[in-house]
Design a protein around this motif. Structure first.
Motif, short mmCIF file in Angstrom:
data_model
loop_
_atom_site.label_atom_id
_atom_site.label_comp_id
_atom_site.label_asym_id
_atom_site.label_seq_id
_atom_site.Cartn_x
_atom_site.Cartn_y
_atom_site.Cartn_z
N THR A 1 40.03 33.08 46.17
CA THR A 1 40.14 34.21 46.73
C THR A 1 41.61 35.15 46.30
O THR A 1 41.42 36.44 46.15
CB THR A 1 40.31 33.94 48.20
OG1 THR A 1 39.27 33.27 48.74
CG2 THR A 1 40.24 35.13 49.03
N ALA A 2 42.46 34.66 46.07
CA ALA A 2 43.82 35.28 45.36
C ALA A 2 43.42 35.89 43.93
O ALA A 2 43.61 37.04 43.85
CB ALA A 2 44.78 34.06 45.04
N HIS A 3 42.49 35.37 43.13
CA HIS A 3 41.95 36.23 41.94
C HIS A 3 41.23 37.33 42.26
O HIS A 3 41.47 38.24 41.75
CB HIS A 3 41.19 35.21 41.22
CG HIS A 3 41.87 34.27 40.27
ND1 HIS A 3 42.58 34.91 39.28
CD2 HIS A 3 42.04 32.88 40.32
CE1 HIS A 3 43.22 33.72 38.44
NE2 HIS A 3 42.78 32.59 39.26
N HIS A 4 40.24 37.05 43.30
CA HIS A 4 39.59 38.26 43.85
C HIS A 4 40.44 39.29 44.26
O HIS A 4 40.30 40.85 44.10
CB HIS A 4 38.54 37.67 44.79
CG HIS A 4 37.77 38.93 45.67
ND1 HIS A 4 36.58 39.61 44.99
CD2 HIS A 4 38.01 39.81 46.61
CE1 HIS A 4 36.39 40.67 45.64
NE2 HIS A 4 36.86 40.64 47.04
N ILE A 5 41.42 38.97 45.17
CA ILE A 5 42.30 39.96 45.82
C ILE A 5 43.31 40.84 44.81
O ILE A 5 43.24 41.95 44.70
CB ILE A 5 43.33 39.26 46.68
CG1 ILE A 5 42.57 38.82 47.91
CG2 ILE A 5 44.51 40.46 47.09
CD1 ILE A 5 43.33 38.01 48.99
N LEU A 6 43.74 39.96 43.53
CA LEU A 6 44.78 40.66 42.82
C LEU A 6 43.72 41.26 41.62
O LEU A 6 44.24 42.28 41.09
CB LEU A 6 45.36 39.42 41.92
CG LEU A 6 46.54 38.74 43.15
CD1 LEU A 6 47.04 37.71 42.50
CD2 LEU A 6 47.44 40.02 43.20
N THR A 7 42.49 41.00 41.40
CA THR A 7 41.64 41.61 40.49
C THR A 7 41.35 43.11 41.25
O THR A 7 41.41 44.01 40.46
CB THR A 7 40.30 40.93 40.26
OG1 THR A 7 40.62 39.76 39.65
CG2 THR A 7 39.35 41.74 39.30
N ARG A 8 41.20 43.18 42.42
CA ARG A 8 41.13 44.29 43.28
C ARG A 8 42.27 45.14 43.10
O ARG A 8 42.11 46.67 42.83
CB ARG A 8 40.45 44.00 44.65
CG ARG A 8 40.21 45.45 45.20
CD ARG A 8 39.80 44.88 46.74
NE ARG A 8 41.01 44.36 47.53
CZ ARG A 8 40.57 43.39 48.46
NH1 ARG A 8 39.41 42.89 48.79
NH2 ARG A 8 41.73 42.94 49.03
N PHE A 9 43.51 44.80 43.12
CA PHE A 9 44.69 45.25 43.36
C PHE A 9 45.02 45.76 41.61
O PHE A 9 45.40 47.03 41.42
CB PHE A 9 45.81 44.28 43.40
CG PHE A 9 47.21 45.00 43.30
CD1 PHE A 9 47.78 45.87 44.18
CD2 PHE A 9 48.02 44.66 42.20
CE1 PHE A 9 48.91 46.54 43.99
CE2 PHE A 9 49.30 45.06 42.01
CZ PHE A 9 49.55 46.20 42.69
N ARG A 10 44.71 45.05 41.03
CA ARG A 10 44.63 45.66 39.48
C ARG A 10 43.78 46.60 39.13
O ARG A 10 44.21 47.63 38.27
CB ARG A 10 44.54 44.53 38.32
CG ARG A 10 44.64 44.64 36.86
CD ARG A 10 44.15 43.38 36.03
NE ARG A 10 45.11 42.26 36.20
CZ ARG A 10 46.27 42.01 35.56
NH1 ARG A 10 46.84 42.98 34.61
NH2 ARG A 10 46.93 40.95 35.81
#
Length: 322
Positions: free
Chosen positions: A258-267
Motif C-alpha cells: 500500500t505504501a508503494h501505491h501511495i508514494l507512486t501516486r505522490f510521485r
C-alpha cells in the motif's frame, strides 16, 4: 447540563494542537510558574493550563487538582475555546448550563470558573488558562486583564514549544517533532496489530539547484515539496523535513504494498507539478522504504536506518544514470 459545541474547523484545530507534541508530556516549570501565580493572584483553589483534545481536556499544568484530564463533554474549557474573550462563571450552581454538571455536583465542586482561551501558533483556540474555586467569586476589570496577560504568557511558552518541533522554513515537523510523533504512532500501530511503513526521501541534485539558481531557489524547492506532502498525504500520516534536503514519512496502518501505491501516486503528482509549474528546474527525489509488520515491534531508529540505506542505494543508481 449544556455540552460544549464543536468549534468551526475542529479537525484543523485538533491537528494544530497535536502538532505541538505537548499532550501527555511531563509537567514543566515554565507552565507551573504561571499557574502558581494565577492561583495566588485570584485566590482560588485551582489553576490549570488545559488543552482541549478531541474527547478530553488534558492539563499541561495542574495546581490544586490531582486529575491529569477530564472528559471534554463536561468541561468548562470546551465552552471557553468557542470565543475570543474570557469565559466567566461566577456561581455554577446558579447557572442553568452547569448546575448539574458532574464537576459541579461532585469533585472538585466547581462554583467559580474563569478561563481565557489560548491561541496556538496556527491561530486556532487549543485550550485555556483557567482558575477555579469551590466558592462563588466575581472578577474586576483589572482582574480580567491580569488573566488575559497570564494567558499571553502561556501562549508564548506554547509558541516556543512549537518552534522546537517545527521546521522554520517549511512549517512542517523537524527531526525532533517527527521523532516524537512517529514514536507515538508506531506504539499505537503495534498495540492495534497494524503495520506501518517509513519512507525516507532525498531531493535529487539539490546542490546543483543551489549552485545554479541560488539558495533562494533551493528554499523555494524545499517549501514547495513540503506543501505537496501536506496536500497529498493522509491526516493520520506523520511527515517532516529531517534536515537539508531530506524528508521522512511514517505511513500508519500501511503495509509495504500500500505504501508503494501511495508514494507512486505522490510521485505522479510531483511529475504533474513539474510539467505545469514555472520553476526553472524539476523536482526529483529518491526514496527508501522500511516496514514494521503487524506482529513486529521495531524501533523508529531501526526503520530510519533501513529506509535511509535503501534511499541512498536508489540515489546512487540515479546519479550513475545521470
Amino acid at each position: 447540563m449544556q455540552t460544549p459545541k464543536m468549534p468551526d474547523h475542529e479537525a484543523e484545530r485538533v491537528a494544530s494542537l497535536h502538532c505541538l507534541n505537548v499532550l501527555d508530556t511531563p509537567s514543566e516549570e515554565r507552565f507551573d510558574r504561571i499557574t502558581r501565580l494565577a492561583r495566588r493572584l485570584f485566590n482560588t483553589k485551582i489553576a490549570l493550563v488545559s488543552l482541549v483534545d478531541s474527547n478530553r481536556q488534558w492539563f499541561k499544568s495542574s495546581i490544586g487538582l490531582n486529575a491529569t484530564e477530564t472528559p471534554r463533554d463536561i468541561s468548562f474549557c470546551g465552552h471557553t475555546i468557542l470565543g475570543d474573550e474570557p469565559f466567566i462563571i461566577n456561581d455554577a450552581l446558579a447557572d442553568d448550563r452547569f448546575h448539574d454538571n458532574p464537576l459541579v455536583t461532585g469533585e472538585p465542586n466547581i462554583r467559580f470558573y474563569a478561563g481565557c482561551p489560548l491561541t496556538g501558533p496556527n491561530g486556532y483556540k487549543i485550550g485555556t488558562l483557567c482558575v477555579i474555586d469551590d466558592e462563588p467569586k466575581a472578577l474586576s476589570h483589572n482582574d480580567l486583564q491580569d488573566l488575559i496577560d497570564l494567558a499571553s504568557m502561556v501562549e508564548r511558552e506554547l509558541s516556543a514549544l512549537a518552534m522546537a518541533t517545527i521546521d522554520e522554513l517549511t512549517m512542517i515537523h523537524n527531526r525532533r517533532g517527527f521523532e516524537y510523533s512517529a514514536r507515538k504512532s508506531l506504539d499505537f500501530c503495534h498495540r492495534q496489530a497494524m503495520p506501518a511503513t517509513l519512507a525516507y526521501i532525498d531531493l535529487n541534485h539539490f546542490k546543483t539547484i543551489n549552485d545554479t539558481y541560488g539558495h533562494q531557489a533551493g528554499d523555494r524547492a524545499l517549501v514547495t515539496f513540503a506543501q505537496m506532502l501536506q496536500q497529498q498525504l493522509r491526516e493520520m500520516d506523520v511527515y517532516a523535513r529531517m534536515g537539508g534536503d531530506e524528508f521522512a514519512i511514517l505511513l500508519n496502518d500501511t503495509d509495504e504494498s500500500t505504501a508503494h501505491h501511495i508514494l507512486t501516486r505522490f510521485r505522479q503528482s510531483v511529475e504533474n507539478f513539474n510539467q505545469s509549474n514555472n520553476l526553472p528546474f524539476p523536482l526529483k527525489f529518491s526514496l527508501g522504504l522500511a516496514t514494521s509488520k503487524q506482529e513486529e515491534k521495531v524501533s523508529l531508529e531501526h526503520l530510519l536506518h533501513q529506509a535511509d540505506t535503501k534511499m541512498y542505494q536508489q540515489k546512487r543508481n540515479v546519479e550513475c544514470v545521470a
